[in-house]
Motif scaffolding. Structure first.
Motif, PDB file in Angstrom:
ATOM      1  N   UNK A 120       0.811  -1.223   0.000  1.00  0.00           N
ATOM      2  CA  UNK A 120       0.000   0.000   0.000  1.00  0.00           C
ATOM      3  C   UNK A 120       0.838   1.264   0.000  1.00  0.00           C
ATOM      4  N   UNK A 121       1.958   1.237   0.692  1.00  0.00           N
ATOM      5  CA  UNK A 121       2.804   2.431   0.744  1.00  0.00           C
ATOM      6  C   UNK A 121       3.352   2.764  -0.643  1.00  0.00           C
ATOM      7  N   UNK A 122       3.772   1.743  -1.375  1.00  0.00           N
ATOM      8  CA  UNK A 122       4.274   1.936  -2.730  1.00  0.00           C
ATOM      9  C   UNK A 122       3.160   2.444  -3.655  1.00  0.00           C
ATOM     10  N   UNK A 123       1.971   1.888  -3.525  1.00  0.00           N
ATOM     11  CA  UNK A 123       0.835   2.325  -4.343  1.00  0.00           C
ATOM     12  C   UNK A 123       0.477   3.778  -4.056  1.00  0.00           C
ATOM     13  N   UNK A 124       0.500   4.157  -2.777  1.00  0.00           N
ATOM     14  CA  UNK A 124       0.196   5.531  -2.398  1.00  0.00           C
ATOM     15  C   UNK A 124       1.217   6.488  -2.999  1.00  0.00           C
ATOM     16  N   UNK A 125       2.488   6.137  -2.929  1.00  0.00           N
ATOM     17  CA  UNK A 125       3.529   6.990  -3.499  1.00  0.00           C
ATOM     18  C   UNK A 125       3.359   7.121  -5.009  1.00  0.00           C
ATOM     19  N   UNK A 126       3.039   6.017  -5.680  1.00  0.00           N
ATOM     20  CA  UNK A 126       2.830   6.067  -7.130  1.00  0.00           C
ATOM     21  C   UNK A 126       1.648   6.970  -7.485  1.00  0.00           C
ATOM     22  N   UNK A 127       0.570   6.863  -6.717  1.00  0.00           N
ATOM     23  CA  UNK A 127      -0.606   7.706  -6.973  1.00  0.00           C
ATOM     24  C   UNK A 127      -0.277   9.180  -6.728  1.00  0.00           C
ATOM     25  N   UNK A 128       0.475   9.469  -5.673  1.00  0.00           N
ATOM     26  CA  UNK A 128       0.860  10.854  -5.398  1.00  0.00           C
ATOM     27  C   UNK A 128       1.741  11.408  -6.513  1.00  0.00           C
TER      28      UNK A 128
END
Length: 162
Positions: free
Chosen positions: A124-132
């Protein structure tokens, strides 16, 4: 012994008034050292409060990421179901000889499958960073995608209730 001065406009001033006017603090009250200690205590309390706020925010962030990790499999399954529905729609277009629409919907199904796999594979942390990062690079596209995704998801959920 107090020394008196004649100040501006003929007013009589004493030695304390003169020191006050010129910023001279030779005469300190008995709370001077306690005032500095009180200031240090207040500063220390503010720093402790800031540290506690940082710790609380980090705990909340970690909890949100844990919950997101737990839910992303559910979301990935929903996206896979959506992909199957789109693929079924593509087959219907193909059966009706609407080849160009069938082609577009097959591509959409493939992309949603890729998205579901990506959700399953990443944390989830990686996905959040990608979305940001994406939202900073392409804000209009990001917002448009969110609106379109919400619309498609609501339509899919309505049709799956029937």
């Amino acid at each position: 012994m107090q020394v008196k001065f004649i100040g501006f406009e003929g007013h009589i001033m004493n030695d304390t008034d003169d020191r006050f006017m010129h910023g001279d603090n030779r005469q300190q009250d008995s709370t001077g050292s306690h005032g500095a200690q009180g200031h240090d205590n207040a500063h220390q309390h503010r720093e402790q409060a800031r540290q506690k706020a940082r710790e609380t925010a980090e705990q909340a962030r970690e909890e949100a990421l844990r919950r997101a990790d737990a839910q992303k499999g559910f979301v990935a399954d929903y996206i896979s179901n959506f992909s199957e529905a789109v693929r079924s729609m593509a087959m219907q277009f193909k059966d009706q000889d609407q080849i160009s629409l069938a082609d577009y919907t097959y591509r959409l199904a493939d992309r949603t499958d890729t998205l579901a796999d990506h959700l399953r594979d990443e944390n989830s942390e990686s996905l959040l960073k990608q979305a940001q990062d994406f939202s900073r690079r392409e804000p209009a596209l990001f917002i448009g995608g969110m609106v379109a995704g919400g619309f498609l998801l609501s339509r899919f959920l309505k049709s799956s209730d029937r």
